[in-house]
Design an enzyme around this catalytic site. Structure first.
Site, mmCIF file in Angstrom:
data_model
loop_
_atom_site.group_PDB
_atom_site.id
_atom_site.type_symbol
_atom_site.label_atom_id
_atom_site.label_comp_id
_atom_site.label_asym_id
_atom_site.label_seq_id
_atom_site.Cartn_x
_atom_site.Cartn_y
_atom_site.Cartn_z
ATOM 1 N N HIS A 57 2.000 -10.379 -6.789
ATOM 2 C CA HIS A 57 3.313 -10.604 -7.597
ATOM 3 C C HIS A 57 3.972 -11.928 -7.623
ATOM 4 O O HIS A 57 5.184 -12.095 -7.830
ATOM 5 C CB HIS A 57 4.457 -9.591 -6.890
ATOM 6 C CG HIS A 57 3.975 -8.259 -6.644
ATOM 7 N ND1 HIS A 57 3.469 -7.468 -7.757
ATOM 8 C CD2 HIS A 57 3.691 -7.665 -5.674
ATOM 9 C CE1 HIS A 57 3.233 -6.134 -7.440
ATOM 10 N NE2 HIS A 57 3.309 -6.321 -5.753
ATOM 11 N N HIS A 219 3.052 -2.260 -9.444
ATOM 12 C CA HIS A 219 1.646 -2.071 -9.021
ATOM 13 C C HIS A 219 0.880 -1.435 -10.161
ATOM 14 O O HIS A 219 -0.225 -1.086 -10.028
ATOM 15 C CB HIS A 219 1.502 -1.398 -7.758
ATOM 16 C CG HIS A 219 2.527 -2.087 -6.575
ATOM 17 N ND1 HIS A 219 3.593 -1.622 -6.450
ATOM 18 C CD2 HIS A 219 1.982 -2.911 -5.769
ATOM 19 C CE1 HIS A 219 4.057 -2.175 -5.373
ATOM 20 N NE2 HIS A 219 3.150 -2.996 -4.766
#
Length: 333
Positions: A57, A219
Site C-alpha cells: 500500500h 487488497h
C-alpha cells in the site's frame, strides 16, 4: 506477471532496504524484527505514534514516518498483517515515557496482532492506547474484516494526529483527537483493474474490459457491486453520494477532499475526478477547505481511485497545515 523484482519472497525486505538508504535522514530501518522508525526516536516528552499493516500500500505506512506524522511503522508481508513481535519492538523504540498510540486499520489480522502487542508492551510498563480506523462506507462486513475497512482516512488521521503529538499534546488528548477524526471521515473506492501480489503471480480478481468493481478494498476484496464502466462524472457520483449520505455531510460543512490513486491511475485522471467531486460538494453547500490528490494509499498497481471526505473544524485545519517531514508528505520544512 511483469514486475521489477528479484525473488517474490524478498520483495518487502529488499524494498525497505532501498527505502531506508534513500531516506536515511528521516528514517531508520530495523531488520530483526522488521520495522521503520524516525531517526530521532524516541523524542523526549512526546507521545509516540505507531501504525502498520500489510505491505503493498506504499507509501502507507513507512512513507509517513517522520517529524509531524508517525514515529514508527510496522510492515507485514504483502497484504498480510505484521506479527506482534515487531509491533512491540517498534512501540518500545518510540516510547519516551509519554505513552504510545497505535493507529490500526480495521482488518481482523491487524486488530488482533496490534491488540496482542499492546498487551505485551503494557506488561513492560508502556501505556498504549489504540484507535481503529474504519472509514470505508462500501461494506459493513467482508471476508477480510469485521465491520468497515480502514482505508484513505488513515492517511488524514495520521497527519492530523501526528501534528498534535508533535506540538506536545498528551496521550489522552491525542487518542481523543484520533477518535474524533475517525468519526468524521468517510471513504469509498473503485477498481478499473486488479493487482497482482508477487508471490501469487496472477491477478487477485478478473474484470471484463467494460467492468468496474465499485466499493473495492485496498487488497482487491469485493465491494458493493460490479457494474459497467461510465464517464468520470458518473463514477465520481457513485463514490461521493454514499460518502455524503453516510455521515451525513450537509450544507455549511467545511471538508478536506482527498482523491487517492490505487497505484496505476494517472494523476491527470485523479485531478479530473477531483474537479468533479469538488464541484459536486460545492453544489451541496459543502466547502472544500483543504485538498490532497495523488497515490497515498495504494493496492500495488491496481487502476482505480478512492474518495475520502473529512469534516473539518478550526483545530483540524491548523493541524493539517502544520509542518511535516516524511518521505511521502512534506510541508513547511
Amino acid at each position: 506477471m511483469k514486475k521489477i523484482i528479484n525473488d517474490p519472497t524478498d520483495v518487502v525486505t529488499e524494498s525497505l532496504a532501498g527505502f531506508g538508504a534513500a531516506h536515511s535522514d528521516i528514517v531508520r530501518v530495523v531488520d530483526d524484527p522488521l520495522y521503520v522508525v524516525r531517526v530521532d526516536a524516541p523524542v523526549a516528552g512526546k507521545v509516540g505514534l505507531v501504525s502498520g499493516g500489510g505491505s503493498g500500500h506504499e507509501p502507507l505506512h513507512a512513507g509517513y514516518v517522520g517529524a509531524g506524522m508517525l514515529d514508527a511503522a510496522v510492515p507485514g508481508a504483502m497484504f498480510t498483517s505484521p506479527t506482534p513481535d515487531p509491533i512491540v519492538a517498534a512501540t518500545r523504540a518510540v516510547d519516551s515515557g509519554a505513552g504510545v498510540l497505535h493507529i490500526v486499520k480495521n482488518y481482523t489480522g491487524d486488530v488482533l496482532n496490534f491488540e496482542m502487542a499492546a498487551e505485551l508492551a503494557g506488561a513492560e510498563g508502556t501505556r498504549v492506547t489504540t484507535v481503529v480506523v474504519d472509514d470505508d462506507v462500501a461494506v459493513q462486513d467482508s471476508t477480510w474484516t469485521a465491520g468497515r475497512r480502514g482505508v484513505g482516512g488513515t492517511v488524514l488521521l495520521e497527519k492530523i494526529v501526528g501534528a498534535a503529538a508533535e506540538r506536545g499534546d498528551d496521550l489522552d488528548a491525542v487518542t481523543a483527537l484520533a477518535s474524533k477524526v475517525n468519526a468524521q471521515v468517510r471513504s469509498m473506492g473503485l477498481a478499473l483493474s486488479a493487482c497482482t501480489v508477487p508471490h501469487a503471480g496472477e491477478p487477485s480478481f478478473v474484470l471484463g474490459d467494460d467492468e468496474i468493481e465499485l466499493g473495492v478494498g485496498i487488497h482487491g476484496e469485493p465491494g458493493r457491486e460490479r457494474r459497467k464502466i461510465a464517464k468520470a462524472d458518473v463514477l465520481v457520483g457513485l463514490l461521493l453520494d454514499p460518502i455524503v449520505a453516510d455521515l451525513p455531510f450537509s450544507s455549511g460543512d467545511r471538508v478536506l477532499l482527498f482523491v487517492n490513486g490505487m497505484g496505476g491511475t494517472p494523476l491527470s485522471e485523479l485531478y479530473l475526478a477531483y474537479n468533479t467531486a469538488r464541484n459536486s460538494l460545492q453544489d451541496k453547500g459543502i466547502t472544500v477547505e483543504r485538498s490532497l490528490v495523488g497515490n497515498y494509499i495504494t493496492a500495488l498497481e491496481m487502476q482505480g481511485m478512492s474518495l475520502t471526505v473529512l469534516k473539518l473544524d478550526d483545530e483540524m485545519i491548523e493541524l493539517w497545515d502544520a509542518p511535516v517531514r516524511t518521505a511521502a508528505l512534506r510541508k513547511g520544512v
